[in-house]
Motif scaffolding. Structure first.
Motif, PDB file in Angstrom:
ATOM      1  N   VAL A  17       0.845  -1.195   0.000  1.00  0.00           N
ATOM      2  CA  VAL A  17       0.000   0.000   0.000  1.00  0.00           C
ATOM      3  C   VAL A  17       0.881   1.247   0.000  1.00  0.00           C
ATOM      4  O   VAL A  17       1.745   1.405   0.873  1.00  0.00           O
ATOM      5  CB  VAL A  17      -0.931   0.023   1.224  1.00  0.00           C
ATOM      6  CG1 VAL A  17      -1.772   1.302   1.233  1.00  0.00           C
ATOM      7  CG2 VAL A  17      -1.819  -1.217   1.246  1.00  0.00           C
ATOM      8  N   PHE A  18       0.656   2.115  -0.967  1.00  0.00           N
ATOM      9  CA  PHE A  18       1.370   3.389  -1.064  1.00  0.00           C
ATOM     10  C   PHE A  18       0.362   4.529  -0.952  1.00  0.00           C
ATOM     11  O   PHE A  18      -0.806   4.390  -1.348  1.00  0.00           O
ATOM     12  CB  PHE A  18       2.123   3.493  -2.394  1.00  0.00           C
ATOM     13  CG  PHE A  18       3.280   2.540  -2.522  1.00  0.00           C
ATOM     14  CD1 PHE A  18       4.580   2.973  -2.336  1.00  0.00           C
ATOM     15  CD2 PHE A  18       3.063   1.198  -2.812  1.00  0.00           C
ATOM     16  CE1 PHE A  18       5.648   2.096  -2.445  1.00  0.00           C
ATOM     17  CE2 PHE A  18       4.118   0.312  -2.923  1.00  0.00           C
ATOM     18  CZ  PHE A  18       5.416   0.757  -2.744  1.00  0.00           C
ATOM     19  N   LEU A  19       0.811   5.672  -0.438  1.00  0.00           N
ATOM     20  CA  LEU A  19      -0.061   6.824  -0.221  1.00  0.00           C
ATOM     21  C   LEU A  19       0.405   7.998  -1.080  1.00  0.00           C
ATOM     22  O   LEU A  19       1.419   8.637  -0.781  1.00  0.00           O
ATOM     23  CB  LEU A  19      -0.054   7.208   1.263  1.00  0.00           C
ATOM     24  CG  LEU A  19      -0.515   6.113   2.232  1.00  0.00           C
ATOM     25  CD1 LEU A  19      -0.378   6.584   3.679  1.00  0.00           C
ATOM     26  CD2 LEU A  19      -1.948   5.691   1.942  1.00  0.00           C
ATOM     27  N   PRO A  20      -0.329   8.312  -2.158  1.00  0.00           N
ATOM     28  CA  PRO A  20       0.073   9.400  -3.062  1.00  0.00           C
ATOM     29  C   PRO A  20      -0.056  10.797  -2.463  1.00  0.00           C
ATOM     30  O   PRO A  20       0.443  11.767  -3.041  1.00  0.00           O
ATOM     31  CB  PRO A  20      -0.879   9.238  -4.256  1.00  0.00           C
ATOM     32  CG  PRO A  20      -1.398   7.844  -4.169  1.00  0.00           C
ATOM     33  CD  PRO A  20      -1.457   7.553  -2.700  1.00  0.00           C
ATOM     34  N   ALA A  25      -5.329   5.624  -1.431  1.00  0.00           N
ATOM     35  CA  ALA A  25      -4.321   4.605  -1.137  1.00  0.00           C
ATOM     36  C   ALA A  25      -4.232   3.692  -2.346  1.00  0.00           C
ATOM     37  O   ALA A  25      -5.261   3.280  -2.898  1.00  0.00           O
ATOM     38  CB  ALA A  25      -4.698   3.812   0.108  1.00  0.00           C
ATOM     39  N   GLU A  26      -3.014   3.375  -2.785  1.00  0.00           N
ATOM     40  CA  GLU A  26      -2.816   2.580  -3.986  1.00  0.00           C
ATOM     41  C   GLU A  26      -2.070   1.285  -3.659  1.00  0.00           C
ATOM     42  O   GLU A  26      -1.165   1.281  -2.818  1.00  0.00           O
ATOM     43  CB  GLU A  26      -1.989   3.355  -5.019  1.00  0.00           C
ATOM     44  CG  GLU A  26      -2.665   4.588  -5.574  1.00  0.00           C
ATOM     45  CD  GLU A  26      -1.794   5.292  -6.604  1.00  0.00           C
ATOM     46  OE1 GLU A  26      -0.644   4.809  -6.831  1.00  0.00           O
ATOM     47  OE2 GLU A  26      -2.243   6.296  -7.166  1.00  0.00           O
ATOM     48  N   LEU A  27      -2.447   0.214  -4.343  1.00  0.00           N
ATOM     49  CA  LEU A  27      -1.719  -1.046  -4.261  1.00  0.00           C
ATOM     50  C   LEU A  27      -0.752  -1.128  -5.437  1.00  0.00           C
ATOM     51  O   LEU A  27      -1.167  -0.963  -6.596  1.00  0.00           O
ATOM     52  CB  LEU A  27      -2.687  -2.221  -4.298  1.00  0.00           C
ATOM     53  CG  LEU A  27      -3.467  -2.500  -3.014  1.00  0.00           C
ATOM     54  CD1 LEU A  27      -4.582  -3.500  -3.286  1.00  0.00           C
ATOM     55  CD2 LEU A  27      -2.545  -3.034  -1.933  1.00  0.00           C
ATOM     56  N   GLY A  74       7.659   8.038  -0.164  1.00  0.00           N
ATOM     57  CA  GLY A  74       7.125   7.197  -1.226  1.00  0.00           C
ATOM     58  C   GLY A  74       7.337   5.708  -1.030  1.00  0.00           C
ATOM     59  O   GLY A  74       7.423   4.950  -2.009  1.00  0.00           O
ATOM     60  N   VAL A  75       7.395   5.277   0.208  1.00  0.00           N
ATOM     61  CA  VAL A  75       7.624   3.867   0.523  1.00  0.00           C
ATOM     62  C   VAL A  75       6.308   3.164   0.835  1.00  0.00           C
ATOM     63  O   VAL A  75       5.244   3.797   0.878  1.00  0.00           O
ATOM     64  CB  VAL A  75       8.585   3.740   1.731  1.00  0.00           C
ATOM     65  CG1 VAL A  75       9.944   4.348   1.410  1.00  0.00           C
ATOM     66  CG2 VAL A  75       7.980   4.429   2.973  1.00  0.00           C
ATOM     67  N   ILE A  76       6.349   1.845   1.060  1.00  0.00           N
ATOM     68  CA  ILE A  76       5.166   1.133   1.529  1.00  0.00           C
ATOM     69  C   ILE A  76       4.764   1.722   2.877  1.00  0.00           C
ATOM     70  O   ILE A  76       5.603   1.908   3.760  1.00  0.00           O
ATOM     71  CB  ILE A  76       5.451  -0.373   1.667  1.00  0.00           C
ATOM     72  CG1 ILE A  76       5.743  -0.994   0.303  1.00  0.00           C
ATOM     73  CG2 ILE A  76       4.265  -1.091   2.322  1.00  0.00           C
ATOM     74  CD1 ILE A  76       6.188  -2.447   0.378  1.00  0.00           C
TER      75      ILE A  76
END
Length: 367
Positions: A17-20, A25-27, A74-76
């Motif tokens: 899961v990343f947070l722009p 929230a994006e996988l 920009g990490v998990i």
């Protein structure tokens, strides 16, 4: 393709899961790391969503003192991880495959005075946080430094461990600093996840009465289901007087503000009894107070506390077992990693209690 560890097969890739920074929230596909010297690979059992993730990353990238530029790199995401070690690199001595652990969410240099006291959070020589500057727990696997691992007692679940990793550790440190004991009452202001943790820990530490104050009716209703508060009050005019009446001692011996707001902090000071201790653990905002009558004439002591130490976190896990208390009781919602977008939207909005992510195969079915 898979590789074999001490406890089974681990895939080469995973979805994290990343947070722009735009309230989503994006996988994304990510390589599964391999542990190097002094490192372990943790199979995640649970990973909490923290309020600081919402305020500093999810809604938009922010920085803080001691960090150049945005704190999130920009990490998990996810700095509240708990799980089981499945592989260990060379130089790992205390833990090994099969061990259940809580991951203290800061990696410090290990050499400065603060690190040697176990306060990696206060490392002044380049600390990094899982989920902020290095990959965190919102994925099936996490690469962790062995020195940041804390044993998770068998009596506690992975969800319990995830809550101890940050929120419960923060509340515990704040109450330890304030000298919470059975000699006095506890007032908790702000009944979000950290406030709920403070109420539960205060009960475990023997508080005579545990009183909560919260402006949200939904959160007050949830707090009453946790089973640790003697009274849950709405915020606003009359709250300090109500606390004084409930304690019968003019106020609470210990007050802890978990709201991070000016009104919450003011109430923590106003509702403290003479010779009381006030603990500030809520992030953000400011503090405004009249000094003479509120502070000096009541002989108050103010404590400011940021997270906790490695030894205290380990101590807390053991104490919770002894007290017969389960942190997961404050969790209102559990989502699988694939539903991280829904989980973050709820945590940033109208969640009643704590929101936690778990592997999809361990998550409740969507309703």
């Amino acid at each position: 393709m898979t590789s074999t560890t001490g406890t089974g097969a681990v895939s080469d890739t995973m979805r994290g899961v990343f947070l722009p920074g735009d309230c989503t929230a994006e996988l994304r596909e990510h390589d599964v790391p391999r542990p190097g010297h002094g490192q372990v690979l943790v199979e995640i059992g649970a990973s909490g969503i923290c309020g600081s993730d919402i305020g500093y990353i999810y809604r938009g990238y922010k920085g803080y003192r001691g960090v150049d530029g945005p704190a999130y790199r920009g990490v998990i995401a996810g700095h509240e991880p708990s799980g089981r070690i499945v592989a260990a690199g060379p130089g790992v001595h205390r833990f090994g495959p099969g061990d259940r652990v809580i991951v203290y969410h800061i990696v410090g240099c290990g050499l400065c005075d603060n690190c040697r006291r176990g306060h990696y959070i206060s490392c002044g020589r380049g600390r990094e946080s899982y989920g902020w500057q290095r990959d965190g727990g919102h994925a099936p696997y996490l690469l962790a430094e062995e020195r940041t691992c804390v044993p998770l007692p068998d009596e506690l679940s992975y969800v319990d461990g995830a809550l101890i990793a940050c929120g419960f550790g923060t509340a515990y440190e704040g109450l330890r600093r304030a000298g919470m004991s059975g000699d006095g009452d506890l007032l908790v202001i702000g009944l979000g996840p950290v406030g709920l943790a403070a109420g539960m820990i205060g009960r475990g530490m023997g508080a005579r009465k545990v009183i909560g104050v919260e402006p949200s009716q939904a959160r007050r209703a949830w707090a009453e289901t946790v089973g640790v508060f003697d009274a849950v009050l709405p915020a606003g005019d009359g709250a300090a007087e109500a606390v004084a009446d409930l304690t019968g001692r003019g106020g609470a011996a210990v007050t802890i503000d978990c709201s991070g707001t000016r009104p919450g902090r003011s109430l923590a000071l106003e509702a403290a009894a003479e010779w009381g201790h006030v603990s500030l653990v809520g992030e953000g905002g400011d503090l405004h107070t009249e000094v003479s009558d509120t502070l000096l004439h009541k002989q108050l002591t103010i404590h400011a506390s940021w997270v906790t130490s490695l030894p205290a976190m380990s101590e807390l896990a053991r104490n919770l077992v002894d007290w017969g208390l389960r942190p997961e009781r404050v969790v209102s919602d559990v989502f699988g990693f694939s539903r991280a977008g829904e989980a973050y939207a709820l945590a940033a909005g109208a969640s009643k209690g704590k929101v936690v992510l778990v592997p999809d195969d361990a998550a409740p079915e969507a309703s």
